[in-house]
Structures are given as structure tokens and as C-alpha cells.
Design a protein around this motif. Structure first.
Motif, PDB file in Angstrom:
ATOM      1  N   VAL A   1      10.233  -5.969  11.635  1.00  0.00           N
ATOM      2  CA  VAL A   1       8.951  -6.454  11.129  1.00  0.00           C
ATOM      3  C   VAL A   1       7.875  -6.132  12.151  1.00  0.00           C
ATOM      4  N   VAL A   2       6.798  -5.498  11.715  1.00  0.00           N
ATOM      5  CA  VAL A   2       5.651  -5.223  12.581  1.00  0.00           C
ATOM      6  C   VAL A   2       4.400  -5.726  11.881  1.00  0.00           C
ATOM      7  N   ASN A   3       3.601  -6.512  12.606  1.00  0.00           N
ATOM      8  CA  ASN A   3       2.342  -7.019  12.077  1.00  0.00           C
ATOM      9  C   ASN A   3       1.214  -6.492  12.952  1.00  0.00           C
ATOM     10  N   HIS A   4       0.418  -5.584  12.412  1.00  0.00           N
ATOM     11  CA  HIS A   4      -0.677  -4.996  13.187  1.00  0.00           C
ATOM     12  C   HIS A   4      -1.772  -6.017  13.501  1.00  0.00           C
ATOM     13  N   ASN A   5      -1.813  -7.106  12.764  1.00  0.00           N
ATOM     14  CA  ASN A   5      -2.841  -8.126  12.985  1.00  0.00           C
ATOM     15  C   ASN A   5      -2.316  -9.334  13.771  1.00  0.00           C
ATOM     16  N   ILE A   6      -1.190  -9.167  14.464  1.00  0.00           N
ATOM     17  CA  ILE A   6      -0.561 -10.297  15.138  1.00  0.00           C
ATOM     18  C   ILE A   6      -1.470 -10.897  16.204  1.00  0.00           C
TER      19      ILE A   6
ATOM     20  N   ALA B   1       4.599  -0.905   3.583  1.00  0.00           N
ATOM     21  CA  ALA B   1       3.405  -1.391   4.281  1.00  0.00           C
ATOM     22  C   ALA B   1       2.500  -2.106   3.299  1.00  0.00           C
ATOM     23  N   SER B   2       1.899  -3.208   3.750  1.00  0.00           N
ATOM     24  CA  SER B   2       0.999  -3.986   2.885  1.00  0.00           C
ATOM     25  C   SER B   2      -0.416  -3.989   3.451  1.00  0.00           C
ATOM     26  N   GLU B   3      -1.374  -4.393   2.628  1.00  0.00           N
ATOM     27  CA  GLU B   3      -2.779  -4.328   3.006  1.00  0.00           C
ATOM     28  C   GLU B   3      -3.143  -5.272   4.151  1.00  0.00           C
ATOM     29  N   ASP B   4      -2.299  -6.286   4.418  1.00  0.00           N
ATOM     30  CA  ASP B   4      -2.578  -7.206   5.521  1.00  0.00           C
ATOM     31  C   ASP B   4      -2.011  -6.716   6.851  1.00  0.00           C
ATOM     32  N   GLY B   5      -1.562  -5.461   6.906  1.00  0.00           N
ATOM     33  CA  GLY B   5      -1.154  -4.870   8.170  1.00  0.00           C
ATOM     34  C   GLY B   5       0.300  -5.041   8.543  1.00  0.00           C
ATOM     35  N   LYS B   6       1.138  -5.507   7.623  1.00  0.00           N
ATOM     36  CA  LYS B   6       2.565  -5.693   7.930  1.00  0.00           C
ATOM     37  C   LYS B   6       3.377  -4.476   7.462  1.00  0.00           C
ATOM     38  N   VAL B   7       4.377  -4.152   8.268  1.00  0.00           N
ATOM     39  CA  VAL B   7       5.328  -3.097   7.924  1.00  0.00           C
ATOM     40  C   VAL B   7       6.729  -3.682   8.022  1.00  0.00           C
ATOM     41  N   LEU B   8       7.488  -3.588   6.936  1.00  0.00           N
ATOM     42  CA  LEU B   8       8.854  -4.098   6.885  1.00  0.00           C
ATOM     43  C   LEU B   8       9.814  -2.934   6.680  1.00  0.00           C
TER      44      LEU B   8
ATOM     45  N   MET C   1       0.806  -1.216   0.000  1.00  0.00           N
ATOM     46  CA  MET C   1       0.000   0.000   0.000  1.00  0.00           C
ATOM     47  C   MET C   1       0.842   1.271   0.000  1.00  0.00           C
ATOM     48  N   ALA C   2       2.040   1.205   0.585  1.00  0.00           N
ATOM     49  CA  ALA C   2       2.867   2.410   0.676  1.00  0.00           C
ATOM     50  C   ALA C   2       4.330   2.030   0.850  1.00  0.00           C
ATOM     51  N   VAL C   3       5.215   2.858   0.294  1.00  0.00           N
ATOM     52  CA  VAL C   3       6.662   2.720   0.485  1.00  0.00           C
ATOM     53  C   VAL C   3       7.209   4.106   0.808  1.00  0.00           C
TER      54      VAL C   3
ATOM     55  N   ASP D   1     -13.692 -13.632  13.239  1.00  0.00           N
ATOM     56  CA  ASP D   1     -14.716 -12.655  13.579  1.00  0.00           C
ATOM     57  C   ASP D   1     -14.169 -11.246  13.748  1.00  0.00           C
ATOM     58  N   THR D   2     -12.858 -11.093  13.830  1.00  0.00           N
ATOM     59  CA  THR D   2     -12.281  -9.779  14.071  1.00  0.00           C
ATOM     60  C   THR D   2     -12.019  -9.043  12.761  1.00  0.00           C
ATOM     61  N   GLN D   3     -12.109  -7.718  12.825  1.00  0.00           N
ATOM     62  CA  GLN D   3     -11.873  -6.906  11.632  1.00  0.00           C
ATOM     63  C   GLN D   3     -10.380  -6.774  11.386  1.00  0.00           C
ATOM     64  N   SER D   4      -9.980  -7.003  10.158  1.00  0.00           N
ATOM     65  CA  SER D   4      -8.573  -6.893   9.808  1.00  0.00           C
ATOM     66  C   SER D   4      -8.124  -5.434   9.873  1.00  0.00           C
ATOM     67  N   ILE D   5      -6.914  -5.221  10.406  1.00  0.00           N
ATOM     68  CA  ILE D   5      -6.367  -3.874  10.520  1.00  0.00           C
ATOM     69  C   ILE D   5      -5.532  -3.563   9.287  1.00  0.00           C
ATOM     70  N   GLY D   6      -5.925  -2.525   8.574  1.00  0.00           N
ATOM     71  CA  GLY D   6      -5.199  -2.100   7.387  1.00  0.00           C
ATOM     72  C   GLY D   6      -4.463  -0.795   7.638  1.00  0.00           C
ATOM     73  N   ILE D   7      -3.443  -0.533   6.856  1.00  0.00           N
ATOM     74  CA  ILE D   7      -2.624   0.666   7.014  1.00  0.00           C
ATOM     75  C   ILE D   7      -3.028   1.702   5.964  1.00  0.00           C
ATOM     76  N   SER D   8      -3.351   2.900   6.433  1.00  0.00           N
ATOM     77  CA  SER D   8      -3.774   3.962   5.514  1.00  0.00           C
ATOM     78  C   SER D   8      -2.679   4.991   5.252  1.00  0.00           C
ATOM     79  N   ALA D   9      -1.675   5.071   6.134  1.00  0.00           N
ATOM     80  CA  ALA D   9      -0.581   6.025   5.937  1.00  0.00           C
ATOM     81  C   ALA D   9       0.684   5.500   6.599  1.00  0.00           C
ATOM     82  N   LEU D  10       1.829   5.867   6.020  1.00  0.00           N
ATOM     83  CA  LEU D  10       3.127   5.392   6.503  1.00  0.00           C
ATOM     84  C   LEU D  10       4.142   6.516   6.374  1.00  0.00           C
ATOM     85  N   ASP D  11       5.007   6.644   7.393  1.00  0.00           N
ATOM     86  CA  ASP D  11       6.046   7.651   7.316  1.00  0.00           C
ATOM     87  C   ASP D  11       7.281   7.166   8.066  1.00  0.00           C
TER      88      ASP D  11
END
Length: 256
Positions: free
Chosen positions: A69-74, A43-50, A20-22, A81-91
Motif C-alpha cells: 500500500v502506498v499513499n502519496h498524500n500520507i 491507483a485511485s484519485e486520492d493518491g493511493k496505490v494498492l 484512475m488506473a489498473v 491548505d495543501t494540494q492533494s496529490i493525484g496519480i496521472s499514470a501507473l505502470d
């Protein structure tokens, strides 16, 4: 005229979801000005930041290193049943001082602004790749869950499958959720009965270990700490208890 130098970096197989963003971080000096490192995060749509570090080589190729490595959905990656966390902005930012550390910030679709772990860019050859370590940890966790699932199925005395009656109806070859919870606590796979229920849900969702057959939760991959909630082993685990019982019977038969 003006000379333009174009730097091209290609790293394949890093993300498992769409990127989603670099964002490029600062060029970080190490011991001297001639030995610099380019940092950037993706950052990718599945909530990971490398976060990657790439030595700036004058001649030839260089090997990039993933240093964080950070996984927001860890916390909820096994639950449906839980809503997946997506990344909308990265800096990417750099902290002032002698030791240059990279700070990555993200904005997520759950309304949070996240200041990710402050990490120093590693020197080449001093640390293992963080992405490889992360993947190894996930593989080891999956193997651990699989081992727990196998042990539950094989302990046919603690978790007994037999015909049971409820509300004038007979359920064939089923076990209770209460027995599974007791097994997980007694064998120290869970610290409490509440934790055992959560672990049971993970096993059902991630491995399709069992399915509920009683009307209370039929078709749901949830575990109830209840003697009136009946379950059956499913998928590849459905044949393990019967095979275990056959082996136990054959071992107990007298030898002529």
C-alpha cells in the motif's frame, strides 16, 4: 476454432476514492511452474496505490492478498491548505533474477515520477494483508490523536481557560496558543515547539479541537505559539474542561 478463456476478478471495498488506473503485472512463478501468481496494481484519485497478488487456481475460488500500500498524500492528509496529490499514470514492472519482485511506478500531478517500494510477492499464508495493516495503523493513529486531545482538555491547570483582555476587549473563557504548545512539548507529544505547532494544526483540522477567537487568526484552524492568540475548545471537546473542573471540585469537598 480458437478457445478464449476469460478471467474475471472482483475485489470490492479496497479503494476509498475513484479508481484512475489498473495495470496487470507479470505472472510470477513460485516454487514450480504449476504454482503461479497473478499480480496487478490499482491507483485511485486520492493518491493511493494498492498491489494485489492472486494465486491462479485451476478449480474453484482463490483469495487475493494485498501485498503493498502506498499513499502519496500520507504526509499532508490532515492539512486543508495543501494540494492533494493525484496519480496521472501507473505502470508495473518485474525485476529480473531468481526472486521475482514487482516494481510499481507512478506519475503524479505535482510533476514527479515515483519509483515505489520494491516488494516481493508474498507466498500464500505467510504474511498478513497489507491493506488491513494499513487501515489498522490509520485507526490507531486516529485513536492516539483523540487521546492527546482529551488529555489537553482535561489538564485545566496547564491549559487554563479564563477571561483575558487584549486591546481593550475581553475574551471570555479562552486559553492561549502558547500554553497549548508548552503542554505538547512538556508532555513529550512533540520534540520541539515547531513540531507542537504542527501537531496542534493536525488536532484542529482532523478533530476540530479548538478555534481561534482573537482577531489575528479568527476562524482559522491554526495554532500560534503566542500569548496573545486566544482559542476556545470546540465541538465535542468544549464540555470536557468544565466537567473536569466539576469532578475536581467534588473530589476536594470534605465528607461529613
Amino acid at each position: 476454432g480458437e478457445t478464449i478463456k476469460k478471467e474475471v476478478i472482483c475485489i470490492t471495498g479496497a479503494h476509498t476514492g475513484a479508481i484512475m488506473a489498473v495495470r496487470q503485472g507479470p505472472r510470477l512463478s513460485k516454487d514450480d511452474d504449476d504454482n503461479t501468481t497473478l499480480s496487478f496494481s490499482s491507483a485511485s484519485e486520492d493518491g493511493k496505490v494498492l498491489s494485489f497478488a492472486i494465486p491462479v487456481a485451476k478449480i474453484g475460488k482463490c483469495n487475493p492478498s494485498c501485498f503493498n500500500v502506498v499513499n502519496h498524500n500520507i504526509a499532508n492528509r490532515y492539512f486543508v491548505d495543501t494540494q492533494s496529490i493525484g496519480i496521472s499514470a501507473l505502470d508495473c514492472l518485474v525485476m529480473p533474477g531468481k526472486v521475482k519482485d514487482v516494481v510499481v511506478t507512478t506519475s503524479t500531478n505535482n510533476g514527479s515520477i515515483n519509483l515505489l517500494k520494491r516488494v516481493g510477492v508474498p507466498k500464500e499464508g505467510t504474511q498478513g494483508d497489507a491493506l488491513l495493516r494499513y487501515r489498522q495503523a490509520m485507526e490507531e493513529e486516529s485513536l492516539t490523536l483523540y487521546a492527546i486531545a482529551e488529555q489537553i482538555c482535561k489538564d485545566t491547570e496547564a491549559v487554563e481557560s479564563r477571561n483575558r483582555k487584549l486591546n481593550m476587549k475581553t475574551f471570555k473563557n479562552v486559553f492561549t496558543g502558547q500554553d497549548v504548545v508548552s503542554y505538547l512539548v512538556d508532555n513529550e507529544y512533540a520534540a520541539s515547539r515547531e513540531d507542537a505547532v504542527d501537531l496542534g494544526c493536525v488536532l484542529a483540522t482532523h478533530l476540530s479541537l479548538f478555534e481561534c477567537v482573537s482577531k489575528k487568526c479568527q476562524g482559522m484552524k491554526r495554532l500560534e505559539d503566542d500569548a496573545k492568540s486566544f482559542y476556545k475548545w470546540s465541538g465535542e471537546f468544549s464540555g470536557i474542561p468544565s466537567e473536569t473542573q466539576k469532578l475536581a471540585k467534588s473530589a476536594s469537598m470534605p465528607v461529613d
